[in-house]
Design an enzyme around this catalytic site. Sequence first.
Site: not given
Length: 283
Positions: A81, A209, A230-231, A233
């Site tokens: 990534d 995000g 995409n995950v 945080t």
Amino acid sequence: MLVNLQDILKDAYRNHYAVGSFNGYNYETFKGIIDAGAETQKPVILAFGAKYLQNMSLETAYALAKSLGEGSAAPVCLHLDHCSDLATVFRAIRAGFGSVMYDGSELPFAENVKNTAAVCRVAHACGVTVEAELGCLAAGEHSHEGSATSVQVYTEPALAKQFVEMTQVDALAVSIGTVHGLYQAAPLLRLDILEQINRLIAVPLVLHGGSGLPEQDILACIARGIAKINVNTEISVYAVQQTTGLLAAQQPHFSEVSLNQIGYVKDIVKKYIAFSYKEGNNG
């Protein structure tokens, strides 16, 4: 089982659902992500960011993913990534990654095209999928990607079409109003831009995000070509909060902390699997 990203995304793009891409950086995150896929019987993308090379090497990441993934009946793609260094991208291909993301989004358009095309030539010859990015995401709260000075630059649909044609990239990450990290206010997504991009190009689109994005927004994006979400945080914040609570309540053995953290990772991964895998979604 470890697979190529294209093996996962083709069906998702065709049938209007999305595959979750979750960042891993240690044993607990790798196992939590892969176990969540196995328990839900859904494919998962295990994203190892270039930022986390301080946690483990590319070779170690591959060995760990291979060991855990081969025991899972659900497909797992090990994906590099957000990497802007060509040498690291090529090392990941040699190490065995099934997919790489070359991130030239902060470069001038022509240079981004040139570098991405070079990555595609090498990766495709090795049977590896390539994701690239056009546009730029701003940084939200607790962001561990991009930089604090990053500003939102929306992806231009006409340039996206040109970019895909010139590079032969397999998946394109676009900027439509999401941010890296958690949202400090309700996101204002430019679904009109996403819809235009999806009409112009015929490759799966990627939404970075995803942390904290409401379900209705996720479904609206999927209906307009997003096939990978995409995950990062949200997994980190939740796991740290839960671990802090565990340590405050008791004095567990270190091994028990690890087992609990695997469970915390699975909680968030399963949440996004439930959001994303809704075949035939119409937005």
